[in-house]
Design an enzyme around this catalytic site. Structure first.
Site, PDB file in Angstrom:
ATOM      1  N   HIS A 243       5.665  31.435  24.918  1.00 41.10           N
ATOM      2  CA  HIS A 243       4.941  30.171  24.738  1.00 41.10           C
ATOM      3  C   HIS A 243       3.979  30.256  23.558  1.00 41.10           C
ATOM      4  O   HIS A 243       3.718  29.270  22.885  1.00 41.10           O
ATOM      5  CB  HIS A 243       4.224  29.778  26.029  1.00 41.10           C
ATOM      6  CG  HIS A 243       5.174  29.195  27.027  1.00 41.10           C
ATOM      7  ND1 HIS A 243       5.558  29.854  28.159  1.00 41.10           N
ATOM      8  CD2 HIS A 243       5.857  28.026  27.013  1.00 41.10           C
ATOM      9  CE1 HIS A 243       6.425  29.111  28.821  1.00 41.10           C
ATOM     10  NE2 HIS A 243       6.629  28.004  28.151  1.00 41.10           N
ATOM     11  N   GLU A 487      17.330  26.467  34.069  1.00 39.39           N
ATOM     12  CA  GLU A 487      16.743  27.615  33.370  1.00 39.39           C
ATOM     13  C   GLU A 487      17.008  28.917  34.116  1.00 39.39           C
ATOM     14  O   GLU A 487      16.648  29.992  33.649  1.00 39.39           O
ATOM     15  CB  GLU A 487      15.224  27.458  33.263  1.00 39.39           C
ATOM     16  CG  GLU A 487      14.766  26.087  32.842  1.00 39.39           C
ATOM     17  CD  GLU A 487      13.280  26.030  32.614  1.00 39.39           C
ATOM     18  OE1 GLU A 487      12.842  26.470  31.544  1.00 39.39           O
ATOM     19  OE2 GLU A 487      12.560  25.543  33.493  1.00 39.39           O
ATOM     20  N   ASP A 511      14.220  30.195  28.978  1.00 26.44           N
ATOM     21  CA  ASP A 511      14.183  30.936  30.235  1.00 26.44           C
ATOM     22  C   ASP A 511      15.579  31.356  30.679  1.00 26.44           C
ATOM     23  O   ASP A 511      15.768  32.444  31.208  1.00 26.44           O
ATOM     24  CB  ASP A 511      13.521  30.091  31.329  1.00 26.44           C
ATOM     25  CG  ASP A 511      12.012  30.207  31.266  1.00 26.44           C
ATOM     26  OD1 ASP A 511      11.521  31.337  31.117  1.00 26.44           O
ATOM     27  OD2 ASP A 511      11.331  29.172  31.332  1.00 26.44           O
ATOM     28  N   CYS A 558      16.850  21.596  25.768  1.00 19.74           N
ATOM     29  CA  CYS A 558      15.506  21.534  25.179  1.00 19.74           C
ATOM     30  C   CYS A 558      14.906  22.899  24.899  1.00 19.74           C
ATOM     31  O   CYS A 558      13.742  23.000  24.549  1.00 19.74           O
ATOM     32  CB  CYS A 558      14.587  20.704  26.064  1.00 19.74           C
ATOM     33  SG  CYS A 558      14.290  21.456  27.665  1.00 19.74           S
TER      34      CYS A 558
HETATM   35  C1  PEP Z   1      12.934  26.724  28.184  1.00 18.27           C
HETATM   36  O1  PEP Z   1      12.732  27.616  29.009  1.00 18.27           O
HETATM   37  O2  PEP Z   1      13.906  26.699  27.402  1.00 18.27           O
HETATM   38  C2  PEP Z   1      12.005  25.602  28.066  1.00 18.27           C
HETATM   39  C3  PEP Z   1      12.261  24.570  27.329  1.00 18.27           C
HETATM   40  O3  PEP Z   1      10.833  25.724  28.721  1.00 18.27           O
HETATM   41  P1  PEP Z   1       9.625  26.669  28.233  1.00 18.27           P
HETATM   42  O4  PEP Z   1       9.964  27.218  26.884  1.00 18.27           O
HETATM   43  O5  PEP Z   1       8.398  25.819  28.217  1.00 18.27           O
HETATM   44  O6  PEP Z   1       9.606  27.691  29.307  1.00 18.27           O
HETATM   45 MG    MG Z   2      11.274  27.277  30.590  1.00 13.08          MG
END
Ligand code: PEP
Ligand code: MG
Length: 657
Positions: A243, A487, A511, A558
């Site tokens: 993140h 995920e 994830d 995403c």
């Molecule tokens: C992901 O895991 O791809 C996602 C979009 O969520 P984050 O990166 O916030 O965990």
């Molecule tokens: Mg995620």
């Protein structure tokens, strides 16, 4: 013999009973003297050092160094002004006094609980802290080198520890751990006395632009960075889709992570540093030629960067006119403008956890309603997908629900699991979301769904909250599409069943990759395994798309993979019709979408899915990518007027110095 080393010599010998005072005293008396010579020498003639890590946020930054504590604790800038000398000397003094009393208290406690031998170790720590040589050497540095108390103490004690380490005698070199221990104690005291409520990187705490070097930055620390002051950063820890990396890219701060241990005394003393966020390179104390080379490269980079603005008003569609929806991923309201500016068809992912991370209490329903409603209003009818809270228990402000540190936070009580265990926290968010849904095209999704039952439970809570609002006569949205993020491999494997429950899927590859390959997305040591091109990941993507097909469910992707142009042809070929990405990637991805036909993409996916390694997949994707006849943008036909002001120096592609 100086007093500091004399104190070291009184450390017991791990219960062997032998008194090592003479050797330690004479040997360790050297470092303090030698170290001051070394410091002066290294400050006069810094040696250029080039490091390689993981590039996570593009751009080039050149600036003076703000090095933080090797263990990640926020420390003030190394240099201080002449007027602050008195304050720093006072901070040094009180931290030494406090640290000594703490060690004495620990000694008394150890005497009762563990016995005199162990208590003696802590007693020796108290005496080392109280040593006038330490006090004097640190104070001299503050006065003569104009550095803060933290840096003075670190530099004096690390030199002692380094010297002890260099001895072949195991007992002597083990004493370095004691020196580090007292260093930590003193730094803890200094940190408690720090006058910046948000730490050194918090808003308003930096008075000049700099490049941050540190062990690690948490996502919330990163979110608080002021891009006008923090030109770039480099960290020892971290992986490609942590993140922290995502937030750095959102703020457009060039960053390199996962460098491994590099923050030694020389690195902290470096006067200048280059961060190359494109190549994952960090250069400490660059020589004049290297500096010039990077300045030129970064100038060229901004000049050569293709102007893709001509694509903004053009549809996201393949060469054979198959529509592909390109959406933006955002963490902050301020990013909405850039999504609109780059022609996003909507917001595919709004990460709500930053509302929680930036404060020491969870946001109220009204505070959340304000954010969600401004987001919907500013998107003017375009779809906005908001994800409910995706926090790990370890990150929850105000304490985790279990109050027990989890041994494996990423396999623990996080995301939807946490929301379901904390109904009042979850309901507050759901109420705010449902109220905001009255104002626009809001879609809601739950993160990290692991089982069908979990999704049902979350959806039931949403219905209950909607009923409650309706009973109270509160205006809220009806018929809100509700989706599951895929995920977890379990969810991908059960996607055909989940498809009966959801209105859409959104694949979180960041994830999904970590859980499929059992490789922590934030751990540089296993970054070699963490690979979106791994065939196992591609199989799961195909499985999800196929599970959605009979019901014509929309499937968005995403994760960061959705914003990587290299993967675009493959993702289209796998059947994805929606891709969501950081806004700065929108035009590059659109360019690739417009350069390939769907039949070519499908053929590519068929071939790639027969390969057995990430390396082969990547090679094949590169070949395809290089052979694309890129749809070059016509002369700028931008129909969208910029609505946000550029943030001053350091925009993507320009040198940030
Ligand atoms: C992901 O895991 O791809 C996602 C979009 O969520 P984050 O990166 O916030 O965990
Ligand atoms: Mg995620």
């Amino acid at each position: 013999m100086n007093r500091l080393t004399a104190s070291c010599s009184s450390l017991p010998n791990n219960g062997t009973g032998s008194n090592r005072t003479p050797e330690l005293g004479s040997a360790a008396s050297e470092p303090l003297d030698r170290e001051s010579t070394d410091v002066t020498h290294s400050e006069r003639t810094p040696v250029m050092r080039t490091l390689r890590g993981i590039a996570v946020s593009p751009g080039i930054a050149v600036g003076s160094v703000l090095a933080l504590d090797p263990r990640g604790r926020n420390l003030p800038a190394r240099s201080i002004s002449q007027e602050n000398v008195k304050t720093e000397l006072a901070r040094l003094e009180s931290s030494l006094l406090e640290a000594r009393s703490e060690a004495e208290a620990a000694e008394a406690d150890a005497a009762v609980r563990l016995g005199p031998e162990y208590a003696a170790i802590l007693g020796a720590h108290a005496r080392m802290i109280d040593d006038p040589t330490l006090r004097q050497k640190a104070a001299d540095r503050i006065r003569h080198e104009l550095i803060s108390a933290e840096h003075a103490v670190i530099e004096v004690l690390e030199a002692v520890a380094d010297r002890l380490h260099s001895f072949s005698d195991a007992h002597l070199s083990a004493r370095a751990a004691d020196v580090h221990d007292i260093l930590e104690r003193i730094l803890d005291r200094l940190a408690n006395a720090a006058d910046h409520p948000h730490g050194v990187l918090g808003p308003g705490s930096l008075d000049r632009p700099c490049v941050v070097l540190t062990h690690d930055l948490s996502p919330s620390q990163t979110a608080r960075l002021d891009p006008d002051r923090v030109l770039g950063f480099a960290t020892e820890a971290g992986g490609p889709t942590s993140h922290t990396a995502i937030v750095a890219a959102a703020l457009e701060i060039p960053a390199v992570v996962g460098l491994g241990p590099f923050l030694d005394a020389a690195a902290r003393r470096a006067s200048q540093v280059i961060i190359d966020g494109d190549e994952g390179i960090v250069v400490l104390d660059p020589d004049p030629e290297t500096l010039e080379k990077y300045r030129q490269a970064s100038k060229l980079r901004s000049e050569l960067r293709p102007d893709l603005s001509g694509l903004i008003g053009l549809p996201g569609e393949t060469r054979d006119h198959q529509a592909i929806e390109l959406l933006g991923n955002i963490e902050f309201l301020a990013e909405v403008d850039i999504c609109k500016l780059r022609g996003a068809a909507g917001i595919g992912l709004f990460r709500t956890e930053f509302l929680y991370l930036n404060s020491d209490r969870p946001p109220t329903e009204d505070e959340q309603y304000e954010v969600y409603s401004s987001l919907l209003r500013s998107m003017q009818g375009f779809p906005v997908t908001i994800r409910t809270l995706d926090l790990g228990a370890d990150k929850l402000p105000g304490g985790s629900p279990s109050e027990v540190a989890e041994p494996n936070p990423s396999l623990g009580l996080r995301s939807l699991r946490l929301s379901l265990q904390e109904p009042s926290l979850f309901r507050t968010q759901l109420r705010a979301l449902l109220r905001a849904a009255a104002l626009g095209d809001l879609r809601l999704m739950f993160p990290l769904v692991s089982t069908v039952a979990e999704f049902r439970q979350a959806r039931k809570m949403l219905h209950d909250v909607a009923d409650e609002l309706a009973r109270d006569g509160v205006d809220c949205g009806t018929r809100i599409p509700v989706g599951a993020m895929i995920e977890v491999p379990a969810a991908a494997l059960m996607a055909d069943h989940l498809a009966k429950e959801v209105d859409f899927f959104s694949i979180g590859t960041n994830d999904l990759i970590q859980y499929t390959l059992a490789a922590d997305r934030a751990n540089e040591n296993v970054a070699y395994l963490y690979n979106a091109a791994d065939p196992s990941v591609l199989r799961l993507l195909r499985m999800v798309v196929e599970a959605a097909r009979p019901r014509k469910l929309p499937v968005n992707l995403c994760g960061s993979m959705g914003g990587e142009p290299l993967f675009t042809p493959l993702l289209l070929g796998l059947g994805l019709k929606q891709l969501s990405m950081p806004p700065h990637q929108l035009l590059e991805v659109k360019q690739v979408v417009r350069s390939i036909s769907m039949s070519e993409a499908v053929a590519l996916a068929d071939t790639v899915l027969r390969l057995d390694s990430a390396e082969l997949v990547t090679r094949h994707l590169r070949e395809t990518f290089n052979s694309l006849r890129v749809d070059t943008a016509p002369e700028s036909t931008a129909t969208v007027e910029p609505t946000c002001k550029p943030r001053g120096p350091g925009r993507r592609g320009e040198p940030r110095s």
